[in-house]
Design an enzyme around this catalytic site. Structure first.
Site, mmCIF file in Angstrom:
data_model
loop_
_atom_site.group_PDB
_atom_site.id
_atom_site.type_symbol
_atom_site.label_atom_id
_atom_site.label_comp_id
_atom_site.label_asym_id
_atom_site.label_seq_id
_atom_site.Cartn_x
_atom_site.Cartn_y
_atom_site.Cartn_z
ATOM 1 N N TYR A 57 0.824 -1.205 0.000
ATOM 2 C CA TYR A 57 0.000 0.000 0.000
ATOM 3 C C TYR A 57 0.862 1.260 0.000
ATOM 4 O O TYR A 57 0.370 2.340 -0.348
ATOM 5 C CB TYR A 57 -0.926 0.056 1.227
ATOM 6 C CG TYR A 57 -1.978 -1.021 1.311
ATOM 7 C CD1 TYR A 57 -2.183 -1.938 0.275
ATOM 8 C CD2 TYR A 57 -2.781 -1.125 2.438
ATOM 9 C CE1 TYR A 57 -3.135 -2.928 0.384
ATOM 10 C CE2 TYR A 57 -3.747 -2.113 2.548
ATOM 11 C CZ TYR A 57 -3.914 -3.019 1.521
ATOM 12 O OH TYR A 57 -4.869 -4.003 1.631
ATOM 13 N N HIS B 90 0.109 -11.730 1.702
ATOM 14 C CA HIS B 90 -0.880 -10.893 1.010
ATOM 15 C C HIS B 90 -1.596 -11.640 -0.121
ATOM 16 O O HIS B 90 -2.819 -11.540 -0.266
ATOM 17 C CB HIS B 90 -0.196 -9.638 0.463
ATOM 18 C CG HIS B 90 -1.136 -8.506 0.238
ATOM 19 N ND1 HIS B 90 -0.756 -7.191 0.305
ATOM 20 C CD2 HIS B 90 -2.468 -8.474 -0.059
ATOM 21 C CE1 HIS B 90 -1.795 -6.408 0.063
ATOM 22 N NE2 HIS B 90 -2.840 -7.169 -0.165
#
Length: 271
Positions: free
Chosen positions: A43, A101
């Site tokens: 991110y 992830h």
């Protein structure tokens, strides 16, 4: 207040939020009473999340912080150094939950190696819990075989009224693995759904509150994000909204396998 022993049912997400926008969002969320924050290495906002936490004045012991290991860092010798870098950015000596992830099927690193490194990170108290994200039944089965279901704190998956992922949810629950729902509002697509609008009107609630309450009543954790303080505040009220069996059945009927996040090189073959 001690750190929560289990995964909080309600938190704030930070996907796609950058720079001052994410600082403001997290600070507003913390001021409103949120105590769980979800971020990830990819991110690009861990340092800003850390800054927001530091400026909020909320004690670290009250927070539940989640980050995720990106696919570039899943090799056994990269997991811990990358996690330590995440901790540095977040301004903490440990996170509460660290997830893989994406399974990234083309990734040559064996899943068992990554999970082994995460177990080592847990033993070193760099993370309190470990888990996975975007895992299908096959990958979740392999993860359980590698480290045991008790060490998989959650599988964080895209899940909304339009994508209910029942096969993976049922399998996860059969193994005792918790589910975290991301994209519960489907990028806002569900907010104008006639069924949700009707339910919301009867409960004097918003459609966002209805969708979030639906997910929580099914036992999932939710991590909605917003750049607007008013929406962050409104979303919190989903925690006290109780939907009827008829409401839940009506939402169950909205399933349409409408998947919004499916990157070619990262996603598994979905169940």
């Amino acid at each position: 207040m001690s750190t929560p022993s289990s995964i909080p049912a309600f938190g704030v997400g930070t996907f796609r939020l950058k720079d001052q926008v994410v600082i403001d969002s997290v600070k507003n969320a913390l001021a409103l009473g949120y105590r769980a924050i979800d971020t990830a290495q990819i991110y690009g906002n861990e340092a800003q999340v850390g800054q927001a936490i530091a400026e909020s004045g909320v004690p670290r012991s009250e927070l539940f912080i989640t980050t995720k290991i990106w696919t570039d860092n899943v090799a056994a010798d990269k997991v811990i150094p990358s996690l330590k870098e995440s901790l540095r950015k977040l301004g903490t000596d440990r996170v509460d939950l660290t997830l893989i992830h994406w399974p990234a099927p083309r990734q040559p690193v064996p899943l068992v190696d990554t999970l082994g490194a995460l177990m080592e990170a847990k033993a070193l108290s760099l993370t309190r819990k470990i888990g996975v994200s975007n895992f299908n039944i096959d990958y979740l089965t392999r993860a359980i075989e590698a480290v045991g279901a008790a060490n998989i704190a959650t599988n964080q998956i895209e899940l909304s009224p339009y994508l209910q992922n029942r096969k993976i949810v049922d399998f996860a629950h059969s193994q005792g693995v918790h589910i975290t729902s991301y994209m519960t509002l489907a990028y806002g697509k569900v907010l104008q759904d006639p069924v949700l609008l009707e339910i919301a009107a009867r409960h004097q609630a918003t459609t966002a509150q209805v969708a979030l309450a639906w997910a929580m009543q099914l036992g999932y954790a939710v991590i909605p994000s917003s750049t607007k303080r008013a929406n962050l505040e409104s979303n919190l009220k989903a925690q006290t909204l109780r939907l009827t069996e008829a409401d839940m059945a009506a939402i169950a009927a909205l399933e349409r396998n409408d998947r919004l996040v499916n990157p070619d090189s990262l996603a598994p073959v979905w169940d």
